[in-house]
Motif scaffolding. Structure first.
Motif, PDB file in Angstrom:
ATOM      1  N   ILE A 178       9.807 -13.727  47.594  1.00  0.00           N
ATOM      2  CA  ILE A 178       8.907 -14.735  48.137  1.00  0.00           C
ATOM      3  C   ILE A 178       9.618 -16.094  48.146  1.00  0.00           C
ATOM      4  N   GLU A 179       9.535 -16.769  49.270  1.00  0.00           N
ATOM      5  CA  GLU A 179      10.164 -18.084  49.410  1.00  0.00           C
ATOM      6  C   GLU A 179       9.487 -19.119  48.521  1.00  0.00           C
ATOM      7  N   ASP A 180      10.280 -20.052  47.990  1.00  0.00           N
ATOM      8  CA  ASP A 180       9.736 -21.229  47.317  1.00  0.00           C
ATOM      9  C   ASP A 180       9.957 -22.425  48.253  1.00  0.00           C
ATOM     10  N   PRO A 181       8.939 -22.808  49.033  1.00  0.00           N
ATOM     11  CA  PRO A 181       9.128 -23.868  50.042  1.00  0.00           C
ATOM     12  C   PRO A 181       9.422 -25.232  49.435  1.00  0.00           C
ATOM     13  N   THR A 182       9.199 -25.387  48.121  1.00  0.00           N
ATOM     14  CA  THR A 182       9.462 -26.682  47.478  1.00  0.00           C
ATOM     15  C   THR A 182      10.928 -26.836  47.079  1.00  0.00           C
ATOM     16  N   CYS A 183      11.709 -25.774  47.210  1.00  0.00           N
ATOM     17  CA  CYS A 183      13.102 -25.844  46.744  1.00  0.00           C
ATOM     18  C   CYS A 183      14.028 -25.123  47.723  1.00  0.00           C
ATOM     19  N   LYS A 184      14.268 -25.762  48.844  1.00  0.00           N
ATOM     20  CA  LYS A 184      15.163 -25.180  49.840  1.00  0.00           C
ATOM     21  C   LYS A 184      16.615 -25.503  49.473  1.00  0.00           C
ATOM     22  N   PRO A 185      17.528 -24.548  49.677  1.00  0.00           N
ATOM     23  CA  PRO A 185      18.928 -24.796  49.289  1.00  0.00           C
ATOM     24  C   PRO A 185      19.591 -25.875  50.131  1.00  0.00           C
ATOM     25  N   LYS A 186      20.414 -26.680  49.477  1.00  0.00           N
ATOM     26  CA  LYS A 186      21.234 -27.692  50.159  1.00  0.00           C
ATOM     27  C   LYS A 186      22.658 -27.151  50.182  1.00  0.00           C
ATOM     28  N   ILE A 187      23.017 -26.532  51.310  1.00  0.00           N
ATOM     29  CA  ILE A 187      24.268 -25.776  51.337  1.00  0.00           C
ATOM     30  C   ILE A 187      25.480 -26.683  51.472  1.00  0.00           C
ATOM     31  N   ILE A 188      26.523 -26.324  50.721  1.00  0.00           N
ATOM     32  CA  ILE A 188      27.760 -27.103  50.711  1.00  0.00           C
ATOM     33  C   ILE A 188      28.954 -26.155  50.788  1.00  0.00           C
ATOM     34  N   PRO A 189      30.003 -26.580  51.502  1.00  0.00           N
ATOM     35  CA  PRO A 189      31.217 -25.753  51.537  1.00  0.00           C
ATOM     36  C   PRO A 189      32.082 -26.013  50.315  1.00  0.00           C
ATOM     37  N   ARG A 190      32.280 -24.998  49.514  1.00  0.00           N
ATOM     38  CA  ARG A 190      33.261 -25.046  48.435  1.00  0.00           C
ATOM     39  C   ARG A 190      34.285 -23.958  48.763  1.00  0.00           C
ATOM     40  N   LEU A 191      34.922 -23.356  47.794  1.00  0.00           N
ATOM     41  CA  LEU A 191      35.773 -22.204  48.111  1.00  0.00           C
ATOM     42  C   LEU A 191      34.919 -21.110  48.722  1.00  0.00           C
ATOM     43  N   VAL A 192      33.666 -21.022  48.250  1.00  0.00           N
ATOM     44  CA  VAL A 192      32.670 -20.181  48.913  1.00  0.00           C
ATOM     45  C   VAL A 192      31.452 -21.048  49.200  1.00  0.00           C
ATOM     46  N   LEU A 193      30.538 -20.540  50.028  1.00  0.00           N
ATOM     47  CA  LEU A 193      29.327 -21.292  50.355  1.00  0.00           C
ATOM     48  C   LEU A 193      28.412 -21.338  49.135  1.00  0.00           C
ATOM     49  N   ARG A 194      27.994 -22.529  48.765  1.00  0.00           N
ATOM     50  CA  ARG A 194      27.111 -22.702  47.608  1.00  0.00           C
ATOM     51  C   ARG A 194      25.932 -23.591  47.986  1.00  0.00           C
TER      52      ARG A 194
END
Length: 471
Positions: free
Chosen positions: A439-455
């Protein structure tokens, strides 16, 4: 012929400079917006002297990935102190020889034996999640999944039971990998840190050496234990009679046409490379797959129905089951499109390269393949930000360039472990959906950043609910 670097002065916003990135979860989307001004590529400037041609179209990517051009000696140089001169960063004859010696480690017969340990590691993780089930509270996925994929890679490739998922406290190796990933990214973005001396003398350099020490100790211990076990078992047939052959066996016993094996340093580099590549990239991929399915319950429901039918009441996955979940596989691929575990790859040209439209790059140029940019290119993908697994129906795939979807790269330097990774993603996704509704938590969407892998800067959060037995 037009040299591609001449495009620099045509930028509508001046030089594209990554040092202006905010590191707030919007930077990859900024790259996609910049790409809208150019159909194939644009230059990225790192400081006043270093320029990387950022490619985001399959027709250009095909030209680069079809070659065995080496990884660049800029970004990848900073990784070498950690993973050594392994398959990821080596070049020329060394890369060719190692690739040939390691390929048997990913043969069908070897991979087939890994499905059970993958299932066991996944079930350990899912049992730990029971405390979150039915609480209506979200929890962070990535840390759990990282431990699971580390546990799995140690069991599969190194026949080593680490208990890393159940031991108390934060795993030192996982913590060190996180630290190294962040420090290498910081070093790349901080021009003075390109100097080995300045970085060595800095507080960040000290932290880097400390984290490297942790990862290298971990690797040395795994190799030491196996060498002891192999002292009395020099023949492959005798080893196979006792247990399944694994990646480390093949690494230690590999011989070329001159009966020369890999040196101790080569073995450590390949183990470090596979330990990192085999757990961190898969952890990123799986975390975003589960997040994507939580955000799209209609697709999740169809996957679960397919999985229940394929498993026929079993609580584990077997080799034969992997081919019985085509819709789930399409959902996995669609998540890998939207959230590629490796968001970009860099090469350095050793000779001039001419693209299909006649434009050229001189020898010595840095070329970046923006996997994220290709996967979200509106000229290639209709409604690129929409989650649509049907893009991967065979009839739709056949109409696209094979270089439109490159989560594991392509060409001679593609990911040697991509079948291993896809198998693990299928096993873990299937067993997770069998046990839990995501189930999605709409209050905490990921803020994606490029590192050696996607985080994600703020982690990847979902809620879970136990699946009723009759579902």
């Amino acid at each position: 012929m037009l040299c591609l670097m001449c495009l620099t002065t045509n930028s509508p916003t001046g030089k594209h400079n990554p040092t202006t990135f905010k590191q707030d979860g919007t930077d990859l989307d900024t790259l996609v917006k910049w790409a809208e001004h150019y159909p194939y590529a644009f230059p990225l400037w790192f400081g006043p002297f270093v320029c990387i041609l950022n490619i985001h179209h399959p027709d250009y990517v095909k030209t680069i990935l079809a070659t065995a051009e080496p990884k660049d000696d800029l970004a990848y140089r900073f990784i070498e102190s950690w993973i050594g001169d392994g398959l990821l960063v080596s070049k020329g004859q060394k890369w060719f020889r190692h690739r040939r010696l390691l390929t048997p480690g990913f043969h069908y017969d070897v991979l087939k034996a890994y499905i059970k340990p993958m299932s066991d590691s996944t079930k350990t993780m899912l049992d730990k999640w029971e405390s979150y089930a039915n609480t209506d509270k979200s929890f962070e996925l990535f840390e759990h999944v990282s431990l699971m994929t580390l546990d799995s890679i140690l069991k599969c490739a190194f026949s080593h039971n680490s208990n890393c998922q159940t031991e108390g406290g934060t795993n030192a190796y996982i913590k060190a990998v996180y630290e190294l990933s962040n420090l290498i990214n910081l070093r790349f973005r901080t021009f003075p840190y390109h100097s080995d001396l300045i970085f060595y003398l800095s507080p960040h350099g000290y932290r880097h050496r400390k984290a490297c020490s942790v990862t290298h100790s971990h690797t040395r211990e795994v190799i030491r234990k196996r060498k002891e076990a192999l002292k009395e078992e020099k023949e492959l047939d005798r080893i196979q009679a006792k247990r399944n052959l694994d990646f480390l066996d093949i690494l230690l016993l590999a011989r070329d046409e001159n009966q020369q094996g890999l040196s101790d340093e080569d073995i450590r580099a390949e183990v470090d490379t596979f330990m990192f590549e085999g757990h961190d990239t898969t952890a990123s991929g799986l975390s975003f797959i589960l997040y994507s399915l939580a955000c799209h319950p209609e697709h999740q429901k169809m996957c679960r129905e397919e999985i229940m039918q394929a498993l026929e009441g079993k609580d584990t996955m077997e080799w034969e089951d992997l081919s019985k979940i085509p819709y789930t596989t399409m959902c996995i691929k669609e998540s890998l499109r939207l959230y590629p575990p490796v968001p970009g790859m860099n090469r350095k040209t050793t000779k001039p390269i001419t693209f299909f439209d006649g434009r050229t790059l001189p020898a010595g140029s840095f070329v970046g393949t923006s996997v994220y940019g290709i996967h979200r290119n509106a000229a290639v993908w209709e409604n690129p930000d929409v989650f649509d697994p049907l893009r991967f129906l065979p009839e739709n795939t056949s109409r696209r360039s094979p270089h439109a979807f490159v989560p594991f790269s392509a060409g001679p330097r593609n990911c040697i472990g991509q079948n291993f990774a896809m198998n693990e993603l299928k096993v873990a996704t299937a067993l997770t959906l069998k046990k839990y509704e995501l189930i999605e938590d709409p209050t905490c969407k990921p803020k994606i950043i490029p590192r050696l892998v996607l985080r994600s800067l703020n982690g990847i959060h979902i809620k879970i609910r136990s699946v009723e037995p009759n579902m």
